[in-house]
Design a protein around this motif. Structure first.
Motif, short mmCIF file in Angstrom:
data_model
loop_
_atom_site.label_atom_id
_atom_site.label_comp_id
_atom_site.label_asym_id
_atom_site.label_seq_id
_atom_site.Cartn_x
_atom_site.Cartn_y
_atom_site.Cartn_z
N LEU A 78 0.86 -1.38 -0.02
CA LEU A 78 -0.31 -0.07 0.03
C LEU A 78 0.95 1.62 -0.48
N ASP A 79 1.92 1.07 1.02
CA ASP A 79 2.97 2.36 0.78
C ASP A 79 3.78 2.84 -0.10
N GLY A 80 3.93 1.71 -1.41
CA GLY A 80 5.09 0.91 -2.03
C GLY A 80 6.44 1.07 -1.62
N ARG A 81 6.64 0.63 -1.13
CA ARG A 81 7.79 0.46 -0.30
C ARG A 81 8.33 -0.80 -1.00
N PHE A 82 9.33 -0.65 -1.81
CA PHE A 82 9.63 -1.93 -3.05
C PHE A 82 10.52 -3.21 -2.37
N SER A 83 11.32 -2.49 -1.48
CA SER A 83 12.45 -3.33 -1.09
C SER A 83 12.74 -4.29 0.09
N ARG A 84 11.05 -3.18 0.73
CA ARG A 84 10.56 -3.95 2.07
C ARG A 84 10.09 -5.16 0.85
N ILE A 85 8.75 -4.89 -0.10
CA ILE A 85 7.80 -6.25 -0.24
C ILE A 85 8.86 -6.91 -0.52
N LYS A 86 10.43 -6.89 -1.62
CA LYS A 86 11.31 -8.10 -1.46
C LYS A 86 11.46 -8.90 -0.69
N GLU A 87 12.06 -8.09 0.00
CA GLU A 87 12.67 -8.41 1.41
C GLU A 87 11.52 -9.65 2.59
N LEU A 88 10.37 -9.26 2.72
CA LEU A 88 9.10 -9.86 2.56
C LEU A 88 8.77 -11.23 1.88
N SER A 89 8.53 -10.65 1.05
CA SER A 89 8.26 -12.03 -0.51
C SER A 89 9.83 -13.35 -0.05
N ALA A 90 10.62 -12.79 0.39
CA ALA A 90 11.64 -13.73 0.49
C ALA A 90 11.25 -14.37 1.37
N GLN A 91 11.70 -13.81 3.05
CA GLN A 91 10.97 -14.74 3.89
C GLN A 91 9.94 -15.41 3.74
N LEU A 92 8.80 -15.01 3.39
CA LEU A 92 7.36 -15.21 2.53
C LEU A 92 7.77 -17.15 2.40
N VAL A 93 7.95 -16.89 1.45
CA VAL A 93 9.22 -18.25 0.92
C VAL A 93 9.69 -18.99 1.62
N GLU A 94 10.45 -19.10 2.12
CA GLU A 94 11.77 -19.46 3.13
C GLU A 94 10.33 -20.27 3.89
N LEU A 95 9.96 -19.07 4.44
CA LEU A 95 9.23 -19.63 6.06
C LEU A 95 7.62 -20.55 5.20
N SER A 96 7.18 -20.72 4.48
CA SER A 96 6.39 -21.46 3.66
C SER A 96 7.07 -22.83 2.98
N GLU A 97 8.05 -23.08 2.93
CA GLU A 97 9.16 -23.91 3.04
C GLU A 97 9.11 -24.69 4.39
N GLU A 98 8.87 -24.24 5.13
CA GLU A 98 9.06 -24.63 6.21
C GLU A 98 7.72 -25.30 6.59
N LEU A 99 6.82 -24.69 6.54
CA LEU A 99 5.43 -24.87 7.75
C LEU A 99 5.17 -26.12 6.48
N LYS A 100 5.21 -26.01 5.56
CA LYS A 100 5.42 -27.12 3.90
C LYS A 100 6.05 -28.79 4.54
N ARG A 101 8.09 -28.75 5.40
CA ARG A 101 8.11 -29.48 5.67
C ARG A 101 7.39 -30.03 6.83
N ARG A 102 6.68 -29.11 7.41
CA ARG A 102 6.41 -29.62 8.60
C ARG A 102 4.07 -30.43 8.41
N GLY A 103 4.27 -29.95 7.15
CA GLY A 103 3.19 -30.43 7.20
C GLY A 103 1.87 -29.46 7.35
N LEU A 104 2.19 -28.26 7.24
CA LEU A 104 1.05 -26.99 7.36
C LEU A 104 0.59 -26.10 6.63
N LEU A 105 1.46 -26.41 5.59
CA LEU A 105 0.35 -26.31 4.28
C LEU A 105 0.68 -26.94 3.32
#
Ligand SMILES: [Zn+2]
Length: 105
Positions: A78-105
């Motif tokens: 919403l604020d157009g903070r693109f470098s932050r969006i990129k950081e967060l996207s990377a973190q979300l991908v990592e976290l989703s991998e972890e969640l998948k390993r745990r069978g939560l996704l």
């Protein structure tokens, strides 16, 4: 009914709802919002009926971190903070991998 599809592996949103499985990492970005809503439903069901498998505390923390990152990413968008969006996207991908390993996704 409107059905999203992952362009990479062809998994449909309706497939995700049926199996709660993602076909590939791209599915995560294709269905990000729906995954979040599904997580909420799973957590809610767990609390209210106890019919879902028990989610350990660490898993619950990971899930709430995951939700928090998604919200933060929406704010950044919403604020157009693109470098932050990129950081967060990377973190979300990592976290989703972890969640998948745990069978939560
Ligand atoms: Zn996919």
């Amino acid at each position: 009914m409107y059905d999203k599809i992952c362009k990479k592996c062809g998994t449909k949103l309706s497939d995700f709802y049926r199996t709660y499985m993602l076909g590939c990492p791209e599915c995560y970005s294709a269905f990000e919002r729906e995954i979040l809503l599904a997580l909420k439903k799973i957590q809610g069901a767990n609390i209210h009926t106890g019919k879902m498998p028990k989610i350990a505390n660490i898993d619950r923390e990971l899930l709430s971190e995951y939700e928090r990152l998604i919200k933060e990413k929406e704010d950044a968008a919403l604020d157009g903070r693109f470098s932050r969006i990129k950081e967060l996207s990377a973190q979300l991908v990592e976290l989703s991998e972890e969640l998948k390993r745990r069978g939560l996704l």
